[in-house]
Design a protein around this motif. Sequence first.
Motif, short mmCIF file in Angstrom:
data_model
loop_
_atom_site.label_atom_id
_atom_site.label_comp_id
_atom_site.label_asym_id
_atom_site.label_seq_id
_atom_site.Cartn_x
_atom_site.Cartn_y
_atom_site.Cartn_z
N VAL A 55 0.84 -1.14 0.14
CA VAL A 55 -0.16 0.09 0.10
C VAL A 55 0.88 1.39 0.07
N ALA A 56 0.78 1.87 -0.96
CA ALA A 56 1.74 3.18 -1.24
C ALA A 56 1.30 4.25 -0.31
N ALA A 57 0.01 4.44 -0.28
CA ALA A 57 -0.42 5.52 0.50
C ALA A 57 -2.16 5.42 0.71
N ILE A 58 -2.63 5.92 1.83
CA ILE A 58 -4.14 6.16 1.95
C ILE A 58 -4.44 7.60 1.62
N GLY A 77 -2.29 23.59 14.89
CA GLY A 77 -1.78 22.26 15.57
C GLY A 77 -1.93 21.06 14.61
N LEU A 78 -2.89 21.02 13.89
CA LEU A 78 -3.10 20.06 12.67
C LEU A 78 -1.83 20.13 11.42
N ASN A 79 -1.57 21.46 11.29
CA ASN A 79 -0.53 21.48 10.44
C ASN A 79 1.04 20.96 10.87
N THR A 80 1.15 21.08 12.39
CA THR A 80 2.22 20.37 12.97
C THR A 80 2.31 18.98 12.77
N GLU A 81 1.02 18.43 12.88
CA GLU A 81 0.87 16.94 13.05
C GLU A 81 0.87 16.39 11.41
N ILE A 82 0.38 17.05 10.70
CA ILE A 82 0.72 16.74 9.16
C ILE A 82 2.05 16.68 8.70
N ILE A 83 2.68 17.80 9.16
CA ILE A 83 4.15 17.75 8.69
C ILE A 83 4.81 16.62 9.33
N GLY A 100 6.39 9.53 6.57
CA GLY A 100 5.72 8.76 5.50
C GLY A 100 4.32 8.00 5.78
N ALA A 101 3.68 8.47 6.81
CA ALA A 101 2.42 8.16 7.38
C ALA A 101 1.26 8.73 6.65
N SER A 102 0.24 8.18 6.68
CA SER A 102 -1.13 8.78 5.92
C SER A 102 -1.42 10.12 6.52
N THR A 103 -1.58 11.19 5.91
CA THR A 103 -2.21 12.40 6.57
C THR A 103 -3.80 12.82 6.08
N ALA A 104 -4.34 11.82 5.37
CA ALA A 104 -5.81 11.78 4.83
C ALA A 104 -6.58 12.26 6.03
#
Length: 462
Positions: free
Chosen positions: A58-61, A182-188, A194-198
């Motif tokens: 699985v390349a990405a979600i 805060g979500l910006n920090t988590e997404i970055i 290499g984790a999903s940010t969807a």
Amino acid sequence: MTTLNTSAAIASSSLSAIQVQLSVASANIANADTEGYTAKKASASSTSTAGVGTGVEVAAIVSKVSTLLISQLSSATSETAAAEKLANYLDQLQTAMGKTTSDDETGTSLGNKIAQVETALAALVNTPESTSLASEVVTQLEELTSAITSLSGTVQDLRENADSEIADAVDAANQLITKIDGLNTEIISAKARGASTADLEDQRNQALVQLSEFIEVQSYSGSDGSMKVYATSGQVLVGNSAHLLSFKEASSVTANDVRDGTSGLSAVTIDGVDITDRLSAGSIAALIDLRDDTLPGVQDMLDELSGNLISAFNAVQPGLLTGTDATNIGVSATFRDNPGSLLTDSTGTLSISQMAESFLSAAQGDRTFDAAGTLSTRTTDFASYATEILSSVVSDATAATSRLEVTRTELTTVTSTITSLYGVNVDEETATLSSLEQLYSMASQILAIIQDMFDDLMAAVQ
């Protein structure tokens, strides 16, 4: 042996990929009714070594929601939120203004109250010596002035409510600005791993739309996956950090309170910059407009009506009406306690009949007499002017309701488009889940067969 190892690796990787896809499909179904959630897809791809297939991964979600549609949704949300506030407040004001007709056919508007004063005065003209009719005139004047001050109080109450709602909206907006940061920090961080940010991006988009309820915003995506958010005034709300709104709620609001930058009503600022007059949509902009412009405009009309009434009646009988504007107009205690003194001419130049006629002319607003009974000016027809105030409010309320219907339609259209393109189709996800379960079963059987072959080979070797 090598072939079996490769086959086992392929089967095993297929099981892992299918497990992820099953998890994603299950999550889609579970969150079908979750606000802001969009359907996710586990993107699988084949792997190879030296040109030889070695399995699948699985390349990405992902869930790629159009940024243009999110922008349109934010804009429609801002417009609708502003329209809702305006329509709600004007509806309350329209109700407070009363009606020109009622069950007893007298009406409850200021125009009706003035007409009732005129009716009482007309009766007094016919029987000017009647103390009871003079008392009725005073009673009707009291009801009129009381209605004016009550309506003025309602206008100021609505302004105070608007001021309080601005404070609440600013607090709510600041919480969302902080959340997006805060979500910006988590997404970055997730992207770096290499984790999903969807799911995080869904949460951020939802927070952005919620923020647009309070203030119209624009957003841009950074190369690192972060979202930059700006007010339409150009001020940064979310950049490398959160930039919060500032506002101070007033302890009370009176007709004399204005936003002057040094005292009275507060402005909305970001980093010390006043953006109050640059706000164009969202509930904060609508509440500012109501507090600072729309409602004070109604107060001005009430003050003008009151000032003219005071001048007209006091020109006939000095001191009859007290106060200076709609906030404090009233009937003097002297005349409340002794209504008969209403027709007592302090100058001794007018007869009782002339006094009564002068009062009627003053009430009708087409003529104003001085203390000697001489026509001095022509003024507005008070009943008509009061009706014009009501008509103005009714017209604004009707326009606001129409605008609300339009904005709600636009919001529904954009929301439906996003749901259609990116929402969860439970039937499709259920079918996908069923197919994946069959694939998982097949991969498990293949892996079991390969294991049996391993066992047979090992037994043969031994």
